[in-house]
Each structure stands twice: as C-alpha cells, then as structure tokens.
Scaffold this motif. Structure first.
Motif, PDB file in Angstrom:
ATOM      1  N   ALA A  46       0.824  -1.208   0.000  1.00  0.00           N
ATOM      2  CA  ALA A  46       0.000   0.000   0.000  1.00  0.00           C
ATOM      3  C   ALA A  46       0.862   1.264   0.000  1.00  0.00           C
ATOM      4  O   ALA A  46       0.522   2.271  -0.635  1.00  0.00           O
ATOM      5  CB  ALA A  46      -0.930  -0.011   1.219  1.00  0.00           C
ATOM      6  N   CYS A  90       3.926   1.568  -1.346  1.00  0.00           N
ATOM      7  CA  CYS A  90       4.465   1.744  -2.700  1.00  0.00           C
ATOM      8  C   CYS A  90       3.394   2.290  -3.640  1.00  0.00           C
ATOM      9  O   CYS A  90       3.680   3.131  -4.506  1.00  0.00           O
ATOM     10  CB  CYS A  90       5.006   0.414  -3.217  1.00  0.00           C
ATOM     11  SG  CYS A  90       6.465  -0.188  -2.333  1.00  0.00           S
ATOM     12  N   TYR A  91       2.160   1.813  -3.467  1.00  0.00           N
ATOM     13  CA  TYR A  91       1.068   2.314  -4.306  1.00  0.00           C
ATOM     14  C   TYR A  91       0.842   3.813  -4.060  1.00  0.00           C
ATOM     15  O   TYR A  91       0.645   4.582  -5.010  1.00  0.00           O
ATOM     16  CB  TYR A  91      -0.211   1.539  -4.011  1.00  0.00           C
ATOM     17  CG  TYR A  91      -1.414   2.017  -4.792  1.00  0.00           C
ATOM     18  CD1 TYR A  91      -1.587   1.643  -6.116  1.00  0.00           C
ATOM     19  CD2 TYR A  91      -2.361   2.850  -4.207  1.00  0.00           C
ATOM     20  CE1 TYR A  91      -2.679   2.090  -6.839  1.00  0.00           C
ATOM     21  CE2 TYR A  91      -3.458   3.296  -4.919  1.00  0.00           C
ATOM     22  CZ  TYR A  91      -3.617   2.911  -6.241  1.00  0.00           C
ATOM     23  OH  TYR A  91      -4.694   3.364  -6.946  1.00  0.00           O
ATOM     24  N   MET A 108       0.541   3.010 -14.862  1.00  0.00           N
ATOM     25  CA  MET A 108       0.366   2.717 -13.441  1.00  0.00           C
ATOM     26  C   MET A 108       0.145   1.226 -13.199  1.00  0.00           C
ATOM     27  O   MET A 108       0.704   0.642 -12.273  1.00  0.00           O
ATOM     28  CB  MET A 108      -0.812   3.523 -12.911  1.00  0.00           C
ATOM     29  CG  MET A 108      -1.028   3.390 -11.418  1.00  0.00           C
ATOM     30  SD  MET A 108       0.282   4.224 -10.515  1.00  0.00           S
ATOM     31  CE  MET A 108      -0.279   3.954  -8.840  1.00  0.00           C
ATOM     32  N   LYS A 109      -0.671   0.574 -14.028  1.00  0.00           N
ATOM     33  CA  LYS A 109      -0.983  -0.836 -13.816  1.00  0.00           C
ATOM     34  C   LYS A 109       0.259  -1.701 -13.973  1.00  0.00           C
ATOM     35  O   LYS A 109       0.474  -2.642 -13.201  1.00  0.00           O
ATOM     36  CB  LYS A 109      -2.074  -1.272 -14.783  1.00  0.00           C
ATOM     37  CG  LYS A 109      -3.427  -0.614 -14.539  1.00  0.00           C
ATOM     38  CD  LYS A 109      -4.472  -1.136 -15.509  1.00  0.00           C
ATOM     39  CE  LYS A 109      -5.830  -0.490 -15.244  1.00  0.00           C
ATOM     40  NZ  LYS A 109      -6.866  -0.978 -16.184  1.00  0.00           N
ATOM     41  N   MET A 141       2.670  -1.022 -10.920  1.00  0.00           N
ATOM     42  CA  MET A 141       2.145  -1.600  -9.690  1.00  0.00           C
ATOM     43  C   MET A 141       2.169  -3.111  -9.761  1.00  0.00           C
ATOM     44  O   MET A 141       2.375  -3.786  -8.746  1.00  0.00           O
ATOM     45  CB  MET A 141       0.720  -1.093  -9.445  1.00  0.00           C
ATOM     46  CG  MET A 141       0.251  -1.340  -8.006  1.00  0.00           C
ATOM     47  SD  MET A 141       1.324  -0.518  -6.816  1.00  0.00           S
ATOM     48  CE  MET A 141       1.021  -1.496  -5.351  1.00  0.00           C
TER      49      MET A 141
END
Length: 325
Positions: free
Chosen positions: A228, A230-231, A242-243, A246
């Motif tokens: 969380a 790092c996100y 982003m996807k 992540m």
C-alpha cells in the motif's frame, strides 16, 4: 466553435509535446510543411492523415494511402478510417496523436494541497511516531535505563526514513518534474506508524487469544502495508503506465513474502514450533481461560509417555550424517 479541433502530438513519456488549434472543418497531418500539423517522424508520409467531421459532426481520421498506414493508439490492426468519437488516440509511424473537438469534456480540477501542509503533517506524524517508539522502548526495558538502547533505534529509523523518502523523491523528480519530498515523507512516516500499530495489535491478540500462528504470520500484514505504501508513492508520482508498474511492485512484494513463509516453514521443521506466544502482556489482556492443573498434568503425562517410547527406539540410520544430527 463547432469547427474547432485540437490535435495533440504525444511525447514518448506520455505527455503532450505540442497542441495545435485548427479552426476549419478539415486538417492535414504529415511531414510536409504545407500540412496543418507537421510531424517530424521519418516513418510518416509527407501527406499522411486527413482529419474531418462526418455527417453526425464526429471527428474521423482517414489514411491518405500511405506506406505505414493508420492505427488506433493501442491497436495492432491497420485501418483506413478511424472514428475518434470514443477513442481520440491514433498512431502514424512512431508518433501518437490525440484529436479532440472543442466540445471535448475535460476532467474536473483536482484538489491542491495548500503550501507547507505536508510539512506540518510531517512534523505531527514524525513526533507521534518517535514518541510511540520511545514509549515502547521504555516499556520493553528489562535492565537499567540506557540512552543508547532507547535512542539508537530511533536514529536508525530516521536514517532509513530519509533514505527511503530520498529515493522516491528522486523518482518523482525524474518522472513528474517535482521532488515532492514532504509528500513522500508523509507517506513513509504514515506507513511506519501503521506497521508499529499492526505489530502491537498482532502481539496483543496473539497473547489474548493464545493464537501462536497470528504472531508467526503477522509479517504478511507488514508486506500488505508495504504494498500500500508503494502504491501511495506511485500515485504521488503519477506514472502513465500505473498498472504495469504496480504489477511489478506487487510481484516483487509477493516474492519476498513467499520466501519469508518458506523460510519460516523450513525453520519450523528443523527447530519446531515457537514455544511462546511472543511479547508478554498484562494478565488482564488474556481473553482465553487458562488450562486447569488437572488438564495440564494429564497432557504432560501423555507427552512424557511419547518421549519414553521414542527414547527406546533404535536410530533410523548409523551414517555419519545421522551422528552429526
């Protein structure tokens, strides 16, 4: 205003490199200088693309019979015409364009954090974190109070926070153009507080419920908090893909958590299960009733009987490795 269109040339990092306003019903795109939008790409024809409005007023892109053709922005199939109403992106050569009409609706403005607000949050959260750690270190002291024992962990934590925040600030500077050190420090300090509180919660519940596995696998919650964190850092940076980013972060975190679980499983097979529930708590925290003396001695007798039987058995092997074991 209905005849106005905007043609955007997208850079390799996903940002808009140039934006041209066209005040006609039709626009031409290519490498030649008589086009409305000139693209410096050797894989684009001198007159590559025609953009016009269809009968319903929607924008349409048309290939002018070129060698490399016209593609949707994220498509692999070549097309001769592309309706831009739902998907305004297209690709010619190695250049990505996005074409919008004047009626294109943009997203609402985002809330902007007031200046120095992150700095004030950093000071408040940092003070709370170090006071919490100072209190826990003092409560865990079993010897004479020593400044080194109490303060050295806090100094080490401060160095780790500075290094972690500096790394994300550098990435933010590279990809976003702004370091945003105070924002990344706020995220890191919040994550540290969450980890400390999670450790307190799991140790207390493990003691209160006599649940040994909760204390042993509490590190999984710490891995979730790390993911969380790092996100949150990535959202602050705002990368285009982003996807994908992540997904890579989650894969690395899942690999680390799996390796830790495998190591604990191997240690349990070699050394056995941990004998205690972890950190002790006051007796009032105990929610499970203690075993009676009768049940305790009965279980002890059964264990002693199994040990006596195992002691009379012959060893499975007389090899040198067995003797070493």
């Amino acid at each position: 205003m209905a005849a106005v269109m905007w043609i955007e040339v997208i850079a390799r990092d996903g940002e808009v490199a140039t934006r041209e306003r066209i005040e006609r019903e039709e626009a031409r795109v290519g490498r030649a200088f008589d086009n409305d939008v000139v693209v410096n790409d050797p894989h684009v024809a001198p007159h590559h693309l025609r953009v016009y409005r269809g009968e319903d007023g929607a924008l349409v892109a048309e290939d002018l019979g070129t060698l490399n053709g016209l593609y949707p922005e994220h498509g692999a199939r070549r097309v001769t015409q592309l309706l831009l109403k739902d998907s305004p992106g297209l690709r010619i050569g190695r250049t990505v364009l996005r074409i919008h009409g004047a009626e294109h609706v943009v997203a609402p403005e985002k809330a902007l954090t007031p200046p120095r607000a992150h700095l004030r949050w950093d000071l408040a959260l940092g003070a709370g974190l170090f006071l919490l750690i100072l209190l826990l270190n003092w409560l865990n002291l079993t010897t004479e109070p020593n400044a080194n024992v109490v303060l050295l962990p806090m100094i080490g934590l401060a160095m780790v926070l500075a290094a972690w925040t500096g790394l994300w600030a550098v990435l933010s500077r590279v990809f976003f153009g702004q370091a945003q050190f105070a924002l990344h420090l706020r995220i890191a300090v919040s994550a540290c507080i969450a980890i400390v509180l999670w450790d307190l919660l799991t140790e207390t519940l493990s003691f209160g419920l006599a649940w040994r596995e909760l204390a042993e696998y509490a590190s999984l919650g710490a891995w979730v908090i790390l993911a969380a964190t790092c996100y949150a850092h990535l959202v602050a940076i705002g990368p285009r893909h982003m996807k994908i980013v992540m997904g890579l972060v989650l894969a690395l975190i899942a690999s680390g958590a799996t390796m830790q679980l495998v190591t604990k499983s191997e240690n349990r097979e070699l050394l056995g299960q941990r004998a205690s529930l972890g950190d002790l708590r006051p007796p009032a925290f105990r929610l499970v009733k203690p075993a009676s003396a009768e049940a305790f001695f009965k279980e002890a007798d059964e264990t002693r009987a199994r040990v006596d039987v195992a002691r009379t058995r012959e060893p499975p092997s007389s090899s040198g490795f067995a003797e070493i074991d």
